[in-house]
Write an enzyme that holds these catalytic residues in place. Sequence first.
Site, mmCIF file in Angstrom:
data_model
loop_
_atom_site.group_PDB
_atom_site.id
_atom_site.type_symbol
_atom_site.label_atom_id
_atom_site.label_comp_id
_atom_site.label_asym_id
_atom_site.label_seq_id
_atom_site.Cartn_x
_atom_site.Cartn_y
_atom_site.Cartn_z
ATOM 1 N N HIS A 338 0.780 -1.223 0.000
ATOM 2 C CA HIS A 338 0.000 0.000 0.000
ATOM 3 C C HIS A 338 0.825 1.294 0.000
ATOM 4 O O HIS A 338 0.321 2.365 -0.335
ATOM 5 C CB HIS A 338 -0.901 -0.006 1.243
ATOM 6 C CG HIS A 338 -2.179 0.748 1.085
ATOM 7 N ND1 HIS A 338 -2.331 1.819 0.235
ATOM 8 C CD2 HIS A 338 -3.390 0.586 1.684
ATOM 9 C CE1 HIS A 338 -3.568 2.280 0.320
ATOM 10 N NE2 HIS A 338 -4.229 1.557 1.174
ATOM 11 N N LYS A 414 -26.170 1.085 -7.146
ATOM 12 C CA LYS A 414 -26.163 2.537 -6.990
ATOM 13 C C LYS A 414 -27.319 3.205 -7.728
ATOM 14 O O LYS A 414 -27.579 4.390 -7.527
ATOM 15 C CB LYS A 414 -24.827 3.108 -7.455
ATOM 16 C CG LYS A 414 -24.457 2.818 -8.898
ATOM 17 C CD LYS A 414 -23.053 3.328 -9.199
ATOM 18 C CE LYS A 414 -22.632 2.982 -10.623
ATOM 19 N NZ LYS A 414 -21.244 3.399 -10.912
ATOM 20 N N SER A 419 -31.871 7.198 -7.826
ATOM 21 C CA SER A 419 -33.280 7.476 -8.106
ATOM 22 C C SER A 419 -33.915 8.313 -6.999
ATOM 23 O O SER A 419 -34.929 8.980 -7.219
ATOM 24 C CB SER A 419 -34.054 6.162 -8.272
ATOM 25 O OG SER A 419 -34.240 5.513 -7.022
ATOM 26 N N MET A 422 -29.891 10.734 -3.981
ATOM 27 C CA MET A 422 -28.951 10.621 -2.868
ATOM 28 C C MET A 422 -27.614 10.093 -3.383
ATOM 29 O O MET A 422 -27.569 9.283 -4.306
ATOM 30 C CB MET A 422 -29.471 9.659 -1.791
ATOM 31 C CG MET A 422 -30.634 10.198 -0.989
ATOM 32 S SD MET A 422 -31.125 9.033 0.309
ATOM 33 C CE MET A 422 -32.299 10.035 1.228
ATOM 34 N N ASP A 425 -22.619 6.643 -2.259
ATOM 35 C CA ASP A 425 -21.627 6.403 -1.204
ATOM 36 C C ASP A 425 -22.184 6.796 0.159
ATOM 37 O O ASP A 425 -22.055 6.040 1.133
ATOM 38 C CB ASP A 425 -20.350 7.184 -1.492
ATOM 39 C CG ASP A 425 -19.297 6.945 -0.437
ATOM 40 O OD1 ASP A 425 -18.900 5.786 -0.254
ATOM 41 O OD2 ASP A 425 -18.868 7.913 0.226
ATOM 42 N N TYR A 447 -13.747 5.516 9.667
ATOM 43 C CA TYR A 447 -12.820 6.056 8.666
ATOM 44 C C TYR A 447 -13.331 5.684 7.282
ATOM 45 O O TYR A 447 -13.637 4.527 7.021
ATOM 46 C CB TYR A 447 -11.431 5.442 8.877
ATOM 47 C CG TYR A 447 -10.394 5.826 7.837
ATOM 48 C CD1 TYR A 447 -9.439 6.785 8.123
ATOM 49 C CD2 TYR A 447 -10.355 5.220 6.588
ATOM 50 C CE1 TYR A 447 -8.472 7.144 7.183
ATOM 51 C CE2 TYR A 447 -9.398 5.562 5.640
ATOM 52 C CZ TYR A 447 -8.457 6.515 5.942
ATOM 53 O OH TYR A 447 -7.511 6.861 5.011
ATOM 54 N N SER A 449 -11.896 6.580 3.299
ATOM 55 C CA SER A 449 -10.819 7.291 2.604
ATOM 56 C C SER A 449 -11.383 8.290 1.603
ATOM 57 O O SER A 449 -12.346 8.018 0.897
ATOM 58 C CB SER A 449 -9.896 6.302 1.902
ATOM 59 O OG SER A 449 -10.618 5.482 1.021
ATOM 60 N N SER A 451 -9.982 10.935 -1.468
ATOM 61 C CA SER A 451 -8.835 11.224 -2.316
ATOM 62 C C SER A 451 -8.434 12.695 -2.235
ATOM 63 O O SER A 451 -9.281 13.584 -2.312
ATOM 64 C CB SER A 451 -9.154 10.865 -3.769
ATOM 65 O OG SER A 451 -8.103 11.276 -4.618
ATOM 66 N N THR A 460 -4.521 10.696 0.694
ATOM 67 C CA THR A 460 -5.880 10.604 1.228
ATOM 68 C C THR A 460 -6.045 11.446 2.485
ATOM 69 O O THR A 460 -5.070 11.776 3.160
ATOM 70 C CB THR A 460 -6.252 9.153 1.612
ATOM 71 O OG1 THR A 460 -5.380 8.716 2.660
ATOM 72 C CG2 THR A 460 -6.177 8.226 0.418
ATOM 73 N N SER A 546 -13.856 1.852 2.813
ATOM 74 C CA SER A 546 -13.438 2.503 1.578
ATOM 75 C C SER A 546 -14.353 2.090 0.436
ATOM 76 O O SER A 546 -14.675 0.910 0.289
ATOM 77 C CB SER A 546 -11.993 2.130 1.234
ATOM 78 O OG SER A 546 -11.551 2.843 0.092
#
Length: 618
Positions: A338, A414, A419, A422, A425, A447, A449, A451, A460, A546
Amino acid sequence: VAHRLFQVDCYLWSSIMTLCLLHTQNTLTSFHLKPTLPVPPLQQTCEYYLAALTPIVDPEELNHTRKLLEEFQKPGGVGERLQKGLEQRTKKMENWLSDWWLQTAYLDYRMPVVVHSSPGVVLPRMDIFSLRYAAKLIAGVLDFKSMIDNETLPVEYLGGKPLCMNQYYQVLSSCRIPGTKRDTVVNYTLVKRPPTHITVVHNFQFFVLDVYNSDGTPLTIDQIYIQLEKIWNSSLQTNKEPIGILTSNHRNSWGKAYNNLIKDKTNKESVRAIQKSIFTVCLDAPMPRVSDDMYRTCAGVQMLHGGGSRWNSGNRWFDKTLQFIIGEDGTCGLIYEHAPAEGPPIVSLIDHVVEYMKKSEMVRTPMVPLRMPQKLRFHITPDIKKDIEEAKQNMNIMAHDLDMKVSVFSHFGKDFPKSQKMSPDAFIQMALQLAYYRIYKRCCPTYESASLRMFRLGRTDTIRSTSIDSDKFVKAMDDPNTEKVALLDKAVKAHRAYTDMAIRGQAIDRHLLGLKLQAIEDLAALPEIFMDTSYAVVLHFNLSTSQVPAKTNCVMCFGPVVPDGYGVCYNPMDTHINFAVSAFNSCQDTNAARLAQALEDALLDIKTLLEQTPKAKL
C-alpha cells in the site's frame, strides 16, 4: 518522476504550462499543474474536531476536550505557532503532508503488511485455469505500462477538476525494502536502465521472465505463454523452502532476517531481481474446495494472505508493490503493497487489463527462440531456515485470526440511491452506521478514505462518516414515532458535505496529524490535545471503510485497523454492490458475517423506508 519538472525557473515553468495546454489536457504531464495541498484554518479544524467527537465520547470528556482546544487556539499560543509552521512548510514543499504520511502511515508501521496494510482484489473467477489467461493478463499490464511510459494515459477528473496522476508512476517496478526500525520504498523506473523483466513464482520458486525483445517491443501473448509453460514445467516439485513467506513477518523481524539473507551474494542477487521486477505473477496451487456461496470469501482470503504456510502464503513476495495471483482452481486477483499508491489507480489498471483480455488475439507472429527464464537461487542456511519457520508460524496465526466475508448485495445497486437523488456512497455509509448501531447500540469512529489527488502528490484524508446527524438517524430508525426520512436525508447531506470538504483538503485528520508532527519536528512539548483521551478515541477506527468503484465486477478487501474493528470495502455497481467485510477471530465482540448480514438488512430497510414515504415528504 514526481520531481522531474518542479526544479525549474519561472520562465521555463511558464513555457511548460503553455506547452501542456497547447498539447492536450489529457496526458499525464498535466499532473505537474496541480495546486499544492492547503493547510485548513486552525479554528475550522478545532470546531469540526469537536463535532466529530460529539457522537462518540461522553459529555464530560467532550467538555474537557473543549477546554483544551480553547487553550490550544489562544492568540500567540502553541496552536497558532504550529499552524504557522505548517504554512511555512507549504512554501518549501510540493506537498506538506506526503512525506510525513508515507513515513507515519506506512514505512514506520511495524506490523506485517499482510492483513494489516496490503489490500487484495478479487476478480471474477476463471472458467478454467489457463496459462494463456496469465499470458494475456501480463500482456495487458504491459500495454497499460506503455501508456504510463509514453504519458498517454488519460487524466482522471473529480468534480470537473483534473487529478494528480503521480501514483501511476509508483506501482510498477517498485518494491518496499524492510528495515529493522523503518522501511523504505525503491522505484526502479527512473534508473539508467529500467527493468525489462517480471518475476513469476510457482511452487515457492521464483523466476525472472524478460518480457521485452531486444528491440524494446513487448513479447506477444504467444511468446509469454511459451515462457510460462517453461516456468511451470521446471517448477513442478513442491519440496522447496518458501523463501517468500519471510516477507509476511513483523517488519522488525523481517528486517533482521533480510540483512541476514542478503549477506550471501547469490541470495542478494535473487532478492534484487525480485525487487527490481516490473511486477510479480503468482501461479498458485488450488485451495481447498468450497461451496459456490463461500467461493468469494475464500478467494478474498487467498488474495490477502494466501491461506497460510500450508497453501500459498509462501508463493508471494509481499513487499512487491503489485502481485497478480492466478490459481489452478480458477481464482484470480491481486494484492498490492500500500505504501506507493491508493486503490483507485490499481483498479484503473485492473479495468484496463480486463478490457484488454477481452480483445480477440492478433495474428500470431513467427516464433523467435527465447532463452529459458532464469530461476532464482537461494542458499538456505540454518539461520534462514529458522527465520522461515518463525514466519510460517506467525503467518498461520494471522491466517487463522482473519475473519472474512465477501458477498454480493443483489437487491439493488447505486441505481436506487440515485433514483432518490442521494449520493450512493453516503447512502451505503448510512446503512453501515445503522448496521453497526443495531449490533452494538452505540456509534463508533468511522474512517472512509477521501482522495486528495486534486492536489500535487495528494494521497488521502479521512471522511468521518459518524456525525451528529448520522447519530440522530440511526437512533431514530427503529423508533416508530420519529420522522426518519428527514433525518436520513440530513445525515446523507452531512456526509456529502464533509466528503466535499475532505477532497478539497479541508478535513480534520491530516491537519491534526500535521500539527502533531510539526510539534515533534520543533522538538517542542506535545500539546495536551494530542495526549487527551478523546484523541485516542477518535483515532480508534472500529469501522475502517473505503469505496473503491471499478468497471470490472470485482471487490477490494483489507483487514481491520484495530483489534476490535472491521474493515469494509465496497464496489457499487449499477444493479448490485460487492462487499468485503473483515474482522479478527481473536475479538469475541466482532463477527464479519454478522456485520455483513446487518448491513444487508439495513440497506433493505432504508430502501423500504424511502419507498413507503410519499415523495412530497422528501
